[in-house]
Scaffold this motif. Structure first.
Motif, PDB file in Angstrom:
ATOM      1  N   ALA A   1       0.833  -0.984  -0.027  1.00 16.41           N
ATOM      2  CA  ALA A   1      -0.005   0.090  -0.207  1.00 16.41           C
ATOM      3  C   ALA A   1       0.786   1.268   0.103  1.00 16.41           C
ATOM      4  O   ALA A   1       1.962   1.527   0.621  1.00 16.41           O
ATOM      5  N   PHE A   2       0.683   2.169  -0.852  1.00 16.19           N
ATOM      6  CA  PHE A   2       1.270   3.392  -0.699  1.00 16.19           C
ATOM      7  C   PHE A   2       0.121   5.115  -0.589  1.00 16.19           C
ATOM      8  O   PHE A   2       0.609   6.530  -0.975  1.00 16.19           O
ATOM      9  N   ARG A   3      -0.536   4.369  -0.887  1.00 14.93           N
ATOM     10  CA  ARG A   3      -1.947   5.681  -1.331  1.00 14.93           C
ATOM     11  C   ARG A   3      -3.083   5.494  -0.586  1.00 14.93           C
ATOM     12  O   ARG A   3      -3.189   3.834   0.768  1.00 14.93           O
ATOM     13  N   PRO A   4      -3.415   6.605   0.266  1.00 14.55           N
ATOM     14  CA  PRO A   4      -4.722   6.815   1.666  1.00 14.55           C
ATOM     15  C   PRO A   4      -5.728   6.154   1.434  1.00 14.55           C
ATOM     16  O   PRO A   4      -6.059   5.110   2.274  1.00 14.55           O
ATOM     17  N   GLU A   5      -6.171   5.660  -0.158  1.00 14.69           N
ATOM     18  CA  GLU A   5      -7.080   4.967   0.328  1.00 14.69           C
ATOM     19  C   GLU A   5      -7.212   3.621  -0.147  1.00 14.69           C
ATOM     20  O   GLU A   5      -8.088   2.559   1.169  1.00 14.69           O
ATOM     21  N   GLN A   6      -5.497   3.261  -0.228  1.00 14.00           N
ATOM     22  CA  GLN A   6      -5.577   2.279  -0.025  1.00 14.00           C
ATOM     23  C   GLN A   6      -5.352   1.335   1.744  1.00 14.00           C
ATOM     24  O   GLN A   6      -5.928   0.101   1.969  1.00 14.00           O
ATOM     25  N   LEU A   7      -5.343   2.144   2.273  1.00 11.96           N
ATOM     26  CA  LEU A   7      -5.203   2.358   3.652  1.00 11.96           C
ATOM     27  C   LEU A   7      -6.421   2.287   4.136  1.00 11.96           C
ATOM     28  O   LEU A   7      -7.087   1.882   5.040  1.00 11.96           O
ATOM     29  N   GLU A   8      -7.750   2.840   3.455  1.00 11.42           N
ATOM     30  CA  GLU A   8      -8.714   2.871   3.761  1.00 11.42           C
ATOM     31  C   GLU A   8      -9.510   1.544   3.902  1.00 11.42           C
ATOM     32  O   GLU A   8     -10.504   1.369   4.076  1.00 11.42           O
ATOM     33  N   ARG A   9      -9.517   1.178   2.528  1.00  9.78           N
ATOM     34  CA  ARG A   9      -9.574   0.138   2.404  1.00  9.78           C
ATOM     35  C   ARG A   9      -9.202  -1.295   3.579  1.00  9.78           C
ATOM     36  O   ARG A   9     -10.138  -2.214   4.001  1.00  9.78           O
ATOM     37  N   ASP A  10      -8.201  -1.157   3.862  1.00  7.95           N
ATOM     38  CA  ASP A  10      -7.674  -2.174   4.696  1.00  7.95           C
ATOM     39  C   ASP A  10      -7.949  -2.083   5.636  1.00  7.95           C
ATOM     40  O   ASP A  10      -8.380  -3.075   6.666  1.00  7.95           O
ATOM     41  N   PHE A  11      -8.462  -0.726   6.160  1.00  8.15           N
ATOM     42  CA  PHE A  11      -9.470  -0.470   7.639  1.00  8.15           C
ATOM     43  C   PHE A  11     -10.926  -1.580   7.488  1.00  8.15           C
ATOM     44  O   PHE A  11     -10.857  -1.984   8.921  1.00  8.15           O
ATOM     45  N   ARG A  12     -11.776  -0.632   6.632  1.00  3.11           N
ATOM     46  CA  ARG A  12     -12.965  -2.164   5.933  1.00  3.11           C
ATOM     47  C   ARG A  12     -12.403  -3.545   6.109  1.00  3.11           C
ATOM     48  O   ARG A  12     -13.611  -4.176   7.295  1.00  3.11           O
ATOM     49  N   LEU A  13     -11.651  -3.758   5.659  1.00  3.48           N
ATOM     50  CA  LEU A  13     -11.303  -5.302   5.734  1.00  3.48           C
ATOM     51  C   LEU A  13     -10.777  -5.870   6.960  1.00  3.48           C
ATOM     52  O   LEU A  13     -11.020  -7.158   7.257  1.00  3.48           O
ATOM     53  N   PHE A  14      -9.985  -5.290   8.290  1.00  3.58           N
ATOM     54  CA  PHE A  14      -9.305  -6.419   8.637  1.00  3.58           C
ATOM     55  C   PHE A  14      -9.782  -4.574  10.573  1.00  3.58           C
ATOM     56  O   PHE A  14      -9.151  -5.635  11.444  1.00  3.58           O
ATOM     57  N   ASN A  15     -10.526  -4.340  10.021  1.00  2.00           N
ATOM     58  CA  ASN A  15     -10.490  -3.662  11.927  1.00  2.00           C
ATOM     59  C   ASN A  15     -11.373  -4.830  12.858  1.00  2.00           C
ATOM     60  O   ASN A  15     -12.519  -4.984  11.882  1.00  2.00           O
ATOM     61  N   GLY A  16     -11.328  -5.091  13.317  1.00  2.00           N
ATOM     62  CA  GLY A  16     -11.822  -6.832  14.213  1.00  2.00           C
ATOM     63  C   GLY A  16     -11.283  -7.468  14.317  1.00  2.00           C
ATOM     64  O   GLY A  16     -11.568  -8.467  14.690  1.00  2.00           O
ATOM     65  N   LYS A  17     -10.463  -7.651  12.870  1.00  8.06           N
ATOM     66  CA  LYS A  17      -9.549  -8.806  12.465  1.00  8.06           C
ATOM     67  C   LYS A  17      -8.738  -9.841  12.395  1.00  8.06           C
ATOM     68  O   LYS A  17      -8.189 -10.564  12.426  1.00  8.06           O
ATOM     69  N   THR A  18      -7.791  -8.690  13.441  1.00 11.06           N
ATOM     70  CA  THR A  18      -6.384  -8.539  13.800  1.00 11.06           C
ATOM     71  C   THR A  18      -5.856  -8.270  15.425  1.00 11.06           C
ATOM     72  O   THR A  18      -6.638  -6.828  15.397  1.00 11.06           O
ATOM     73  N   LYS A  19      -4.825  -8.596  15.798  1.00 12.75           N
ATOM     74  CA  LYS A  19      -4.647  -7.655  17.149  1.00 12.75           C
ATOM     75  C   LYS A  19      -3.614  -7.033  16.999  1.00 12.75           C
ATOM     76  O   LYS A  19      -2.978  -5.947  17.347  1.00 12.75           O
ATOM     77  N   GLN A  20      -3.021  -6.943  15.000  1.00 17.31           N
ATOM     78  CA  GLN A  20      -1.990  -5.613  14.794  1.00 17.31           C
ATOM     79  C   GLN A  20      -1.744  -5.323  13.121  1.00 17.31           C
ATOM     80  O   GLN A  20      -2.157  -7.057  12.898  1.00 17.31           O
ATOM     81  N   PHE A  21      -2.316  -4.724  12.826  1.00 14.46           N
ATOM     82  CA  PHE A  21      -2.062  -4.312  11.418  1.00 14.46           C
ATOM     83  C   PHE A  21      -0.601  -3.528  11.501  1.00 14.46           C
ATOM     84  O   PHE A  21      -0.216  -2.550  11.706  1.00 14.46           O
ATOM     85  N   VAL A  22       0.344  -4.274  10.468  1.00 11.92           N
ATOM     86  CA  VAL A  22       1.389  -3.651  10.219  1.00 11.92           C
ATOM     87  C   VAL A  22       1.334  -2.917   9.054  1.00 11.92           C
ATOM     88  O   VAL A  22       0.143  -3.628   7.555  1.00 11.92           O
ATOM     89  N   PHE A  23       1.804  -1.439   8.954  1.00 18.14           N
ATOM     90  CA  PHE A  23       1.578  -0.804   6.943  1.00 18.14           C
ATOM     91  C   PHE A  23       3.638  -0.520   7.384  1.00 18.14           C
ATOM     92  O   PHE A  23       4.128   0.158   7.643  1.00 18.14           O
ATOM     93  N   ILE A  24       3.876  -0.581   5.550  1.00 22.36           N
ATOM     94  CA  ILE A  24       5.077  -0.975   5.494  1.00 22.36           C
ATOM     95  C   ILE A  24       5.289   0.824   4.388  1.00 22.36           C
ATOM     96  O   ILE A  24       5.413   1.278   3.651  1.00 22.36           O
TER      97      ILE A  24
END
Length: 338
Positions: free
Chosen positions: A73-96
């Motif tokens: 991921a390198f654009r904010p909208e891609q992280l918005e997608r990740d938040f929708r997908l993984f919020n509540g489904k992971t104990k840690q989200f790591v962004f490079i």
């Protein structure tokens, strides 16, 4: 540990994938499947384009993770997608993210996580900064358990890390060296830089995975070895078994006369002297140390590339551009001398 990597086969992520698989981690890779040929047998594949959000949501519907890491991921909208997908489904989200996001020009060549983020020269870096801002907002407002990782110049066996190269990668510069042709080094070659082998990066990254003290934090992962660009190119030439024929050209001149993004890649990154302070990483991951010295790591890279012709991608347009730049420089010198 149960982890999901978005990507997982690139320069930065491939060594992490290998080391986790060897340690018995329950590891899933989510990618399009174009570079999965050499993966360890115990890695589980979720084949999809991460941009197909509905498809990915279906694939992970019954899954939860200790760690999810997005390497691509390198654009904010891609992280918005990740938040929708993984919020509540992971104990840690790591962004490079990227160390190129740090302040340019630097007010202090010593770089730590407290160095301001501001890069007016490179859109890539500004996008990474915007991604970090978005994730920190989600952490503050929704307790989304993020960790931000900032790598600098990381390399593996598949490509030679350089300051100046064309869009087809670094092989053409190596080929020029092997042919005893001059190669371009930006500036006078004395600015300081850090190269990190991906196997060393992996050790630091794995130490942050599942680390409760890393939640809500930004952490840079680099080697502690500092080199000049002259030393870097000398080490590459030595690994190739040739004598370096260097031509030093001002970074601003290279940026002005190239169709490549040398303004971002040089003025906004590699032309700056940087020395990374990894004290924060070492507090979070006691015992972390990068053990691959550059002259050793680059020898492994060169040997691998010479033995694998598929990584020898030629770039005649870049080769001709180098000749024109060097001819122009020599012509200017001759003209001034009269």
């Amino acid at each position: 540990m149960k982890a999901l990597f978005i990507g997982g086969t690139g320069i930065i992520s491939s060594a992490i994938t290998t080391q986790l698989a060897e340690a018995g981690c329950e590891l899933y890779l989510l990618n399009r499947g174009t570079r999965n040929g050499n993966l360890p047998d115990n890695v589980k594949l979720l084949q999809a384009d991460i941009n197909d959000e509905a498809r990915v949501a279906e694939l992970i519907r019954e899954l939860d993770f200790d760690v999810v890491a997005d390497f691509i991921a390198f654009r904010p909208e891609q992280l918005e997608r990740d938040f929708r997908l993984f919020n509540g489904k992971t104990k840690q989200f790591v962004f490079i993210s990227s160390a190129s996001a740090y302040q340019k020009p630097l007010s202090d060549y010593r770089v730590s996580e407290s160095t301001p983020l501001a890069n007016p020269y490179w859109e890539y870096s500004r996008n990474k900064i915007a991604c970090e801002d978005y994730l920190m907002k989600q952490y503050r407002e929704h307790r989304f358990p993020i960790t931000i990782v900032r790598p600098s110049h990381t390399y593996d066996e598949r490509s030679i890390p350089l300051g100046v190269h064309g869009r087809n990668g670094s092989w053409q510069v190596a080929k020029r060296m092997l042919a005893n042709k001059p190669v371009i080094i930006h500036g006078d070659g004395t600015s300081l830089w850090t190269m990190t082998h991906n196997a060393d990066f992996a050790k630091g990254f794995i130490g942050l995975m599942g680390n409760l003290h890393a939640i809500g934090e930004s952490v840079q992962i680099t080697s502690d070895e500092t080199l000049t660009w002259n030393q870097i190119y000398e080490a590459i030439a030595d690994a190739l078994g040739v004598k370096l024929q260097a031509v030093h050209v001002a970074s601003s001149f290279l940026a002005a006369c190239s169709t490549e993004d040398y303004t971002g890649g040089l003025i906004g990154d590699k032309a700056n002297s940087v020395v990374f302070d990894n004290a924060k990483l070492k507090r979070l991951v006691p015992g972390f140390v990068a053990t691959t010295r550059f002259d050793q790591g680059i020898k492994q890279t060169v040997d691998y590339i010479l033995a694998h012709p598929e990584h020898q991608k030629e770039d005649p347009a870049f080769d001709q551009w180098c000749d024109r730049v060097i001819d122009a420089l020599n012509g200017a010198i001759a003209s001034v001398k009269g």
